[in-house]
Design an enzyme around this catalytic site. Structure first.
Site, PDB file in Angstrom:
ATOM      1  N   GLY A 251      33.370  38.232  11.412  1.00  0.00           N
ATOM      2  CA  GLY A 251      34.551  39.193  11.483  1.00  0.00           C
ATOM      3  C   GLY A 251      33.830  40.657  12.061  1.00  0.00           C
ATOM      4  CG  ASP A 252      31.287  42.694   9.721  1.00  0.00           C
ATOM      5  OD1 ASP A 252      31.973  43.309   9.378  1.00  0.00           O
ATOM      6  OD2 ASP A 252      30.561  41.749   9.089  1.00  0.00           O
ATOM      7  NE  ARG A 253      29.153  41.337  18.052  1.00  0.00           N
ATOM      8  CZ  ARG A 253      28.622  42.286  18.922  1.00  0.00           C
ATOM      9  NH1 ARG A 253      27.215  42.174  18.805  1.00  0.00           N
ATOM     10  NH2 ARG A 253      29.025  43.424  19.281  1.00  0.00           N
TER      11      ARG A 253
END
Length: 454
Positions: A251-253
């Site tokens: 999700g961060d990526r």
């Protein structure tokens, strides 16, 4: 160079890695022999590190405590410009025990609800100068600060602001370019029950109205993402087929890549499609454990990056790696039958695919009809294919030396003296086999028929 400012909560991720080959005599639990202890910045810190590795000028705005974990966190953030205020809560620490590539257990400390922290004038000044902002809300209170929220709402009218929400966090401010909940978060927030893409769409419609954002992009794991703009139809963006051991950080990526592409001037759908690809490439390269492997914005060319990793995972589990090869120019039923038969011989099938130059040398200047990128994508779309490796040579010998399959499969029209790689396969104990050949079906015949129609 334009600057992306990451605003949000940071935490310390600790990985204790080793091997587990026996059970404890005290309880039926594995004993992990520790080989390495690694620490990295998580939350907003991970987003900032990803963007920094992608080559962006990035600035992290957060709050930090003065405990020992905070000191380790500052070390993990070395090289990233940091502007922070004080935190009245302990530094959250998430510790994972890993045996090989698998997590055995995770334990958290300092993760209790935290009070909304104050923001300094310097923090607000850095955010105000941003060319794009990622809000990485991990439920620790920073995104709820009123002064910061007022500034972000103003900025959202003129620069890309992407808000990655958290169930325990603050509501996004109105007007942001995109809010990026995962499917579980979106369904929970919208009060929807699971139900595939229709449920995701209903949740996105509700959240778009509730949050007053310019779009909602719901990440759906292996199903890709669903992007719903304020004006227009929803688009489902499928994810490349990969094998995933640990989805941590995906999700961060996604949020980092989406912000970067929006800052580049891409439209929502193109930016979200690239972000799905970036998240898949990140996971295929090992996820957070592979952060040092390089840049993850795109899959590196037509070769699917998980092919070698897939083979390694199968071997680790004691399974059988099967490979086949060829040009696969104009896929037809004969190809499909060969691939299905090959996949049935083991636990994964890797296709060794001739590059365009290789095909031209073998078949003539008029070939290939379809470029290597599309050929690889078509093969990877088949359920029976687990990975694709592209090779430039006339024969797959070099790529087979890298892969070292247990079984090498060719169509039944080949004799052993026509397969010089058979001896290579035997050198590591592998076997070469053939599967039935279907003479009425060939790329050459299909191309000839198409030429007559044309």
């Amino acid at each position: 160079m334009k600057t992306i400012v990451v605003v949000g909560d940071v935490l310390l991720d600790t990985d204790i890695s080793g091997t587990a080959q026996r059970l404890s005599p005290d309880a039926p639990v594995p004993v992990v022999e520790v080989d390495d202890v690694g620490r990295r910045a998580g939350g907003a810190g991970l987003v900032a590190r990803m963007l920094e590795r992608d080559g962006w000028q990035v600035h992290l705005v957060t709050v930090l405590s003065d405990d020992d974990a905070s000191g380790l966190l500052r070390s993990a953030l070395a090289g990233i410009p940091l502007t922070c205020g004080p935190s009245d809560a302990p530094t959250p620490v998430k510790t994972r025990i890993r045996a090989g590539t698998h997590a055995v257990v995770r334990f958290d400390s300092g993760c209790s609800p935290a009070p909304v922290p104050a923001v300094t004038a310097q923090m607000l000044s850095v955010v105000a100068a941003a060319d794009a902002v990622v809000v990485a809300d991990y439920g620790r209170g920073l995104a709820a600060n009123p002064a910061l929220r007022d500034l972000l709402e103003i900025l959202a009218q003129r620069i890309p602001v992407v808000w990655d929400p958290h169930p325990a966090g603050a509501e996004p401010v109105p007007g942001v370019a995109a809010v990026t909940p995962n499917l579980a978060e979106a369904l929970q927030t919208a009060g929807q029950v699971p139900g595939g893409v229709p449920a995701a769409l209903r949740a996105a419609e509700q959240l778009l109205t509730r949050w007053q954002s310019r779009s909602v992009v719901i990440t759906m794991g292996a199903q890709g993402a669903l992007a719903l703009p304020a004006a227009g139809l929803a688009q489902v963006l499928p994810a490349p087929k990969i094998s995933v051991d640990d989805p941590c950080g995906a999700g961060d990526r996604f949020a980092a890549s989406l912000t970067a592409r929006l800052l580049d001037g891409a439209g929502l759908e193109a930016a979200a499609e690239d972000a799905v690809t970036a998240a898949a490439a990140f996971l295929a390269a090992g996820g957070v454990a592979g952060l040092d492997a390089g840049e993850f914005l795109r899959l590196p060319g037509p070769e699917t990056p998980d092919a070698m990793a897939t083979a390694a995972r199968i071997r680790e589990r004691g399974g059988t790696v099967v490979a086949t090869g060829g040009c696969f120019d104009l896929l037809h039923a004969g190809h499909a039958r060969t691939l299905l038969a090959a996949r049935g011989l083991g636990d994964c099938l890797i296709v060794c695919l001739n590059s365009d130059d290789s095909v031209r040398r073998l078949k003539g200047e008029q070939r290939p009809i379809i470029g290597v990128g599309d050929r690889a994508e078509l093969l990877q779309a088949l359920e029976c294919v687990d990975g694709v490796l592209v090779f430039e040579e006339n024969t797959p010998a070099a790529v087979l030396e890298r892969l070292r399959p247990d079984i090498w499969v060719k169509g039944g029209d080949y004799r052993e003296d026509q397969l010089p790689e058979a001896a290579l396969i035997r050198s590591w104990g592998g076997e070469t086999v053939t599967v039935p050949f279907h003479p009425a079906r060939s790329t050459t015949a299909l191309a000839s028929a198409l030429a007559k129609v044309g």
